[in-house]
Write an enzyme that holds these catalytic residues in place. Structure first.
Site, PDB file in Angstrom:
ATOM      1  N   SER A   1       0.821  -1.212   0.000  1.00  0.00           N
ATOM      2  CA  SER A   1       0.000   0.000   0.000  1.00  0.00           C
ATOM      3  C   SER A   1       0.855   1.263   0.000  1.00  0.00           C
ATOM      4  O   SER A   1       2.000   1.260   0.452  1.00  0.00           O
ATOM      5  CB  SER A   1      -0.918   0.024   1.218  1.00  0.00           C
ATOM      6  OG  SER A   1      -1.675  -1.154   1.284  1.00  0.00           O
TER       7      SER A   1
HETATM    8  N1  SAH Z   1      -0.917  -4.735   3.766  1.00  0.00           N
HETATM    9  C1  SAH Z   1      -0.313  -5.208   2.552  1.00  0.00           C
HETATM   10  C2  SAH Z   1      -1.262  -5.045   1.395  1.00  0.00           C
HETATM   11  C3  SAH Z   1      -1.146  -6.167   0.459  1.00  0.00           C
HETATM   12  S1  SAH Z   1      -2.316  -6.144  -0.864  1.00  0.00           S
HETATM   13  C4  SAH Z   1       0.983  -4.494   2.279  1.00  0.00           C
HETATM   14  O1  SAH Z   1       1.123  -3.314   2.643  1.00  0.00           O
HETATM   15  O2  SAH Z   1       1.873  -5.097   1.670  1.00  0.00           O
HETATM   16  C5  SAH Z   1      -3.707  -6.971  -0.160  1.00  0.00           C
HETATM   17  C6  SAH Z   1      -3.490  -8.365   0.366  1.00  0.00           C
HETATM   18  O3  SAH Z   1      -4.758  -8.888   0.755  1.00  0.00           O
HETATM   19  C7  SAH Z   1      -2.922  -9.347  -0.650  1.00  0.00           C
HETATM   20  O4  SAH Z   1      -1.753  -9.917  -0.140  1.00  0.00           O
HETATM   21  C8  SAH Z   1      -4.033 -10.363  -0.827  1.00  0.00           C
HETATM   22  O5  SAH Z   1      -3.575 -11.675  -1.081  1.00  0.00           O
HETATM   23  C9  SAH Z   1      -4.758 -10.270   0.509  1.00  0.00           C
HETATM   24  N2  SAH Z   1      -6.140 -10.782   0.473  1.00  0.00           N
HETATM   25  C10 SAH Z   1      -7.076 -10.588  -0.477  1.00  0.00           C
HETATM   26  N3  SAH Z   1      -8.209 -11.238  -0.158  1.00  0.00           N
HETATM   27  C11 SAH Z   1      -7.988 -11.854   1.042  1.00  0.00           C
HETATM   28  C12 SAH Z   1      -8.772 -12.699   1.883  1.00  0.00           C
HETATM   29  N4  SAH Z   1     -10.004 -13.064   1.554  1.00  0.00           N
HETATM   30  N5  SAH Z   1      -8.209 -13.158   3.015  1.00  0.00           N
HETATM   31  C13 SAH Z   1      -6.945 -12.828   3.369  1.00  0.00           C
HETATM   32  N6  SAH Z   1      -6.142 -12.036   2.604  1.00  0.00           N
HETATM   33  C14 SAH Z   1      -6.662 -11.560   1.457  1.00  0.00           C
END
Ligand code: SAH
Length: 228
Positions: free
Chosen positions: A72
């Protein structure tokens, strides 16, 4: 748990000067919480992206990570963190849905007695965990599972952050019930080109306040888990 800022090297792309420029930009965008700004100054974001992108780690932008996901944007990380913190200072139990690179997890670990983080992609969570352990962040509990249902066994939480965009009201309703009274949920909601960041506060056992705090662009919440 905090990261010792003697880790900040004096020169190059990860230097204090480059990081301070980012912090000044976040302040211009309205982030005022000094604790949150300090966390973004000290957590080494360049370690959460690939070597090829490390030179862009202190730009105020989201960047690609593996498995088609994104780390993010620093402004959004700061906004989400300060929204759930408000004047609390410290949170007892925080739930993060979407570990991804682990960057937001590392920030939350500075303000929470314990962070519970969920991720549906095993490979992503394994690498995030390895890095967070190297950074000596020990107050994090990991689970490889579908975050659509939250984490009922560990509820209630002081704060819940969802770092992918939800599309289902059922998910939002489930997470609302996993908040303590006074607890806050920050969640992007909506289709790819029209997402809003909601800050939902549980005012009483059966009363929630829902405010839109920003327009955002997140990868979508997907259901089910991936073993690779
Ligand atoms: N906080 C992270 C954001 C990663 S992007 C950072 O700053 O790096 C969002 C993440 O949510 C991805 O890794 C994706 O795999 C996860 N995600 C999406 N749907 C999900 C679900 N149903 N359960 C758990 N994780 C999920």
């Amino acid at each position: 748990m905090s990261i010792d800022d003697t880790r900040i090297e004096g020169i190059g792309i990860t230097s204090r000067k480059v990081r301070e420029k980012l912090i000044a930009e976040l302040q211009r965008q309205g982030i005022t919480d000094q604790q949150v700004l300090n966390a973004l100054l000290t957590v080494p974001r360049h370690l959460f992206v690939s070597d090829a992108l490390a030179h862009r780690a202190y730009e105020n932008t989201s960047l690609p990570i593996s498995y088609n996901q994104t780390i993010s944007q620093p402004y959004i990380v700061a906004l989400m963190t300060s929204s759930v913190l408000l004047d609390a200072g410290t949170l007892k139990k925080t739930l993060e849905i979407g570990t991804g690179s682990g960057y937001q997890t590392a920030i939350l670990a500075q303000f929470s007695n314990r962070v519970y983080t969920l991720e549906r992609i095993k490979g992503l969570q394994d690498s995030a965990r390895q890095l967070l352990e190297q950074l000596h962040l020990k107050n994090i509990v990991y689970s490889h599972r579908d975050g659509v249902d939250g984490w009922a066994e560990e509820a209630p939480f002081d704060a819940i952050l969802v770092t992918a965009a939800a599309w289902s009201n059922v998910m939002v309703e489930t997470l609302k019930t996993q908040l303590k009274t006074g607890g806050r949920l920050v969640i992007p909601f909506g289709p790819p080109n029209n997402q809003q960041l909601h800050l939902i506060t549980r005012k009483q056992q059966d009363a929630w306040e829902d405010r839109v705090i920003a327009r955002v662009r997140f990868v979508p919440v997907l259901s089910g888990i991936s073993m690779s």
